[in-house]
Each structure stands twice: as structure tokens, then as C-alpha cells.
Scaffold this motif. Structure first.
Motif, short mmCIF file in Angstrom:
data_model
loop_
_atom_site.label_atom_id
_atom_site.label_comp_id
_atom_site.label_asym_id
_atom_site.label_seq_id
_atom_site.Cartn_x
_atom_site.Cartn_y
_atom_site.Cartn_z
N ARG A 71 -1.30 -4.41 7.40
CA ARG A 71 -0.46 -3.58 6.53
C ARG A 71 1.02 -3.72 6.91
O ARG A 71 1.89 -3.80 6.04
CB ARG A 71 -0.89 -2.12 6.63
N LYS A 75 4.05 -5.20 4.45
CA LYS A 75 5.29 -4.48 4.15
C LYS A 75 6.51 -5.31 4.50
O LYS A 75 7.49 -5.38 3.73
CB LYS A 75 5.32 -3.15 4.90
N GLU A 92 4.33 0.83 -1.09
CA GLU A 92 3.59 2.04 -1.50
C GLU A 92 2.13 1.70 -1.79
O GLU A 92 1.22 2.48 -1.45
CB GLU A 92 4.25 2.66 -2.73
N GLN A 93 1.89 0.56 -2.43
CA GLN A 93 0.52 0.14 -2.69
C GLN A 93 -0.22 -0.19 -1.39
O GLN A 93 -1.43 0.09 -1.27
CB GLN A 93 0.52 -1.08 -3.62
N ASP A 95 0.18 1.27 1.47
CA ASP A 95 -0.22 2.54 2.08
C ASP A 95 -1.44 3.15 1.40
O ASP A 95 -2.22 3.88 2.03
CB ASP A 95 0.94 3.54 2.01
N ALA A 96 -1.62 2.84 0.11
CA ALA A 96 -2.73 3.44 -0.64
C ALA A 96 -3.99 2.59 -0.61
O ALA A 96 -5.01 2.99 -1.19
CB ALA A 96 -2.29 3.65 -2.09
N LEU A 97 -3.95 1.44 0.05
CA LEU A 97 -5.10 0.54 0.03
C LEU A 97 -6.28 1.14 0.79
O LEU A 97 -6.13 1.59 1.93
CB LEU A 97 -4.74 -0.80 0.66
N PRO A 98 -7.47 1.13 0.20
CA PRO A 98 -8.65 1.55 0.95
C PRO A 98 -9.09 0.44 1.89
O PRO A 98 -8.81 -0.74 1.64
CB PRO A 98 -9.70 1.77 -0.16
N THR A 222 -12.51 -5.94 -6.53
CA THR A 222 -11.10 -5.64 -6.28
C THR A 222 -10.27 -6.87 -5.91
O THR A 222 -9.08 -6.74 -5.64
CB THR A 222 -10.96 -4.60 -5.16
#
Length: 378
Positions: A71, A75, A92-93, A95-98, A222
């Protein structure tokens, strides 16, 4: 070794690599290394400047297999990736990744972030002149681009597989292979490692046929994922989807030459050079041209290997490994090398900055890491 300078490791704390290296230091009678995590260095490289400019040996270890590090690199690579033409995710995406095990997410963006962090290291090391860095960040950056290394080795007269430039679509690949009269090609993500993003592609014989390929990639709901199972793909749409993904993210395209065989199986070698000299060899055998041990390959018998390889061919291969080692400012380089069918020559397939995780190997009573520590202190 009691008066040796302390070691600093930039790596992933608790990883097998760091743990085994710490064990090797202990066996050598040396104190444990100070470890700075990749995740911390990626976010705040000035953490290194909190350490004094005293004599110290710096080992930069692999950064993979850690979700937080991935991650952080994504970034850091976002701005550079915007103009690269590759797949991009915003911070931002990210940070939201599962968490998704095996997901291949924006590999070019990830690589660009890694390069930014390596540049940070170079700048901080310049402010710590008493530190001795075993593998220079700039050398690591080169070793993480198969296109750079392949062309550098060819220019030095080191035998490598023939390669194609400017291939960015499946159709361009088929045209280039037809013009070069290639039967098969390796399409390898230029910044990939451990065969994580590659395909062995064979065009169809009839006009308009997409052909088939071998790959460990598969597409999930995904996105793209790595598998531990190599599969053959022959459906035209999926063949071109795999190739399009690899080529869009930036790939080394090279001829897949027939490999020599041991006991009926194809094989190649991982040869680890330390201080410029070949020190350890692992034979990797498989019924498939992809020989990586985690993808169904297995370690071949070294005695059988040395009995099969003509001495002149082996000596020539070792000279190529020495030439590769001289091309990089690194204590160690892991070199993947193949022998041509029937041992009619050899070719360097690629080289690896972090190709020294070879558990179970010993030489003169030392593990691979023990050998590297001894050579680093000489």
C-alpha cells in the motif's frame, strides 16, 4: 568477527528473510541487526537519519509479501503512474482496498513507488558516509527492470535470449514473433519477480488464431491474481486479455529457447554470486518451461547436474555470471541461467537483487546468509 561493525537491515520485520539473517548473525557470534521496516522507510525515510553516522553495514532486503508495504509503494507511485499508461489507483482507493491474497494490483504503479523509495534511500545514505551499503539502491533499481538488464548484458557480450522492443499489444507481439521467426516467447512483467506475472506464449498456426499460453495469472471478480498453479490458456479472448495486461504494464518480451534436460525434465539454474564469485547453485527442474520452485518445479540433484553439463559449458556459464556480477554494485546477485538444448551454449535469463533466499544450502559449514556475512566483513 567480534569487532565487526553492526548491521542495519531495511526489510520486513518478522519475515523469513530477516529472521534467517538474524540467525546467521547469531551463529557468527555477532549482535543482532537493527531493523528498519520498509513500511516506515516508505512513509518517513528520515527515520534513517535518526541513526548516528557511525560505522555500520547496511543490508537492503526484499520488500514483498507485506500488505502495508504494498500500500505504501502504491501511494508513493501514484503521481508517476498517471502518465505511464498503466492501471492506476488513487491513495484514497488504496486505503479502501480489502485484503485479497494473491491480487496483482497496479504492478507498474507499485514499481514506480518502489523506485521513489530507493531514491529516498540514496539521498539519506549520502548523509551517512560511514555506512557501508552492501547493495546500492541504484543497482537494485536496475535489477528490478528486466529490460534494462537484458540490454546491458547483451551490450557486454553476455549471452541472453533474443528480445523484441516496442511491443505493446498482442497483435504487435504476433507480428514481431512472425518477423523474428520465433516459435514461442516469454512475456514477463519487466518489474516482476518470482514468475509472478509472466506468460509463455505460442501464436496460432492459422491466420487470425490467438494461439495459447502458459501462465500463473488468472482473472477474478476484482482483477488479476497470481496462482501457485501454472495453467494453459487457449481461449482467444482470455489469451489476449493476459497478454494485454502484461504488455500494458510494461514487459520484457524474449524468445523462449528450448532448455537442456536432466532426467527428461527441463531445467535452469539459480546461481548466487557473492563478492563477484559464483558461490551457490540451485538446479530447478520441471516438466514445464516455467521452473520456479513455488510453481511446481523441484530442486534437481547437483551431482547429476555436474555430471551432465560439459565442463567447458559450465566454465563459460560461470564466466557469464561473473560478468553479470561486475555489472552491478551489489554484494550478491541471484542469476537465473539456462543451458541450451543438448548443452549447446547457455543464456542468462535474468538477475535478481534479492535472489539469496536459498534455505538449506551450505558451503564450508555456512548457510547462504552466513557466507554473505563472512564476505561482507572481509
Amino acid at each position: 568477527m567480534s569487532a565487526a561493525p553492526p548491521f542495519l537491515i531495511i526489510g520486513n520485520p518478522g519475515s523469513r528473510r530477516v529472521t534467517l539473517f538474524q540467525e546467521a548473525l547469531h551463529h557468527a557470534g555477532l549482535p543482532p541487526a537493527h531493523v528498519e521496516s520498509w513500511e516506515t522507510v516508505a512513509r518517513d525515510p528520515d527515520v534513517l537519519l535518526e541513526l548516528p553516522d557511525a560505522e555500520r553495514i547496511v543490508r537492503i532486503d526484499a520488500a514483498g509479501e507485506d500488505a502495508d508495504v504494498e500500500r505504501a509503494f502504491l501511494k508513493r507511485g501514484h503521481a508517476a503512474a498517471l502518465t505511464s499508461g498503466c492501471e492506476v489507483v488513487t491513495p484514497e482507493q488504496v486505503d479502501a482496498l480489502p485484503p485479497e491474497h494473491g491480487r496483482v494490483l497496479c504492478p507498474r504503479q507499485h514499481h514506480l513507488g518502489f523506485l521513489r523509495v530507493l531514491e529516498d534511500l540514496t539521498q539519506r545514505f549520502a548523509r551517512r558516509p560511514h555506512w557501508r551499503v552492501l547493495s546500492k539502491p541504484s543497482a537494485i533499481a536496475d535489477l528490478f527492470d528486466k529490460r534494462i538488464t537484458s540490454r546491458r548484458y547483451a551490450a557486454l557480450g553476455i549471452p541472453v535470449p533474443a528480445f523484441l522492443d516496442g511491443i505493446d499489444t498482442p497483435e504487435a507481439l504476433r507480428t514481431g514473433m512472425r518477423e523474428a521467426d520465433w516459435r514461442e516467447a516469454f512475456v514477463k512483467l519487466s518489474c516482476g519477480s518470482s514468475a509472478s506475472c509472466l506468460a509463455v506464449y505460442r501464436p496460432g498456426r492459422s491466420a487470425g488464431s490467438a494461439g495459447s499460453l502458459l501462465t500463473s495469472l488468472h482473472r477474478g471478480p476484482t482483477g488479476w491474481f497470481n496462482s501457485l498453479k501454472v495453467r494453459r490458456v487457449s481461449e482467444a479472448g482470455e489469451v489476449d486479455a493476459v497478454l494485454s495486461f502484461l504488455l500494458r504494464e510494461g514487459s520484457q518480451v524474449e524468445e523462449a529457447r528450448p532448455k537442456a534436460r536432466l532426467g527428461g525434465d527441463m531445467f535452469d539454474c539459480r546461481i548466487l554470486t557473492v563478492r563477484g564469485e559464483p558461490a551457490f547453485t540451485v538446479v530447478r527442474q520441471s516438466r514445464l518451461p516455467i521452473t520456479n520452485l513455488h510453481l511446481g518445479g523441484y530442486r534437481g540433484d547437483l551431482d547429476d547436474f555436474h555430471a551432465a553439463v560439459p565442463r567447458r559449458e559450465w566454465e563459460a556459464a560461470l564466466e557469464s555470471c561473473r560478468a553479470v556480477a561486475r555489472a552491478h554494485d551489489c554484494l550478491h546477485v541471484g542469476i537465473d541461467l539456462m543451458f541450451e538444448e543438448f548443452f549447446h551454449g547457455h543464456r542468462v535469463l535474468e538477475a535478481n537483487a534479492f535472489g539469496d533466499l536459498l534455505p538449506g544450502l551450505t558451503r564450508d559449514g555456512l548457510s547462504v546468509y552466513g557466507w554473505e556475512i563472512r564476505e561482507a566483513l572481509r
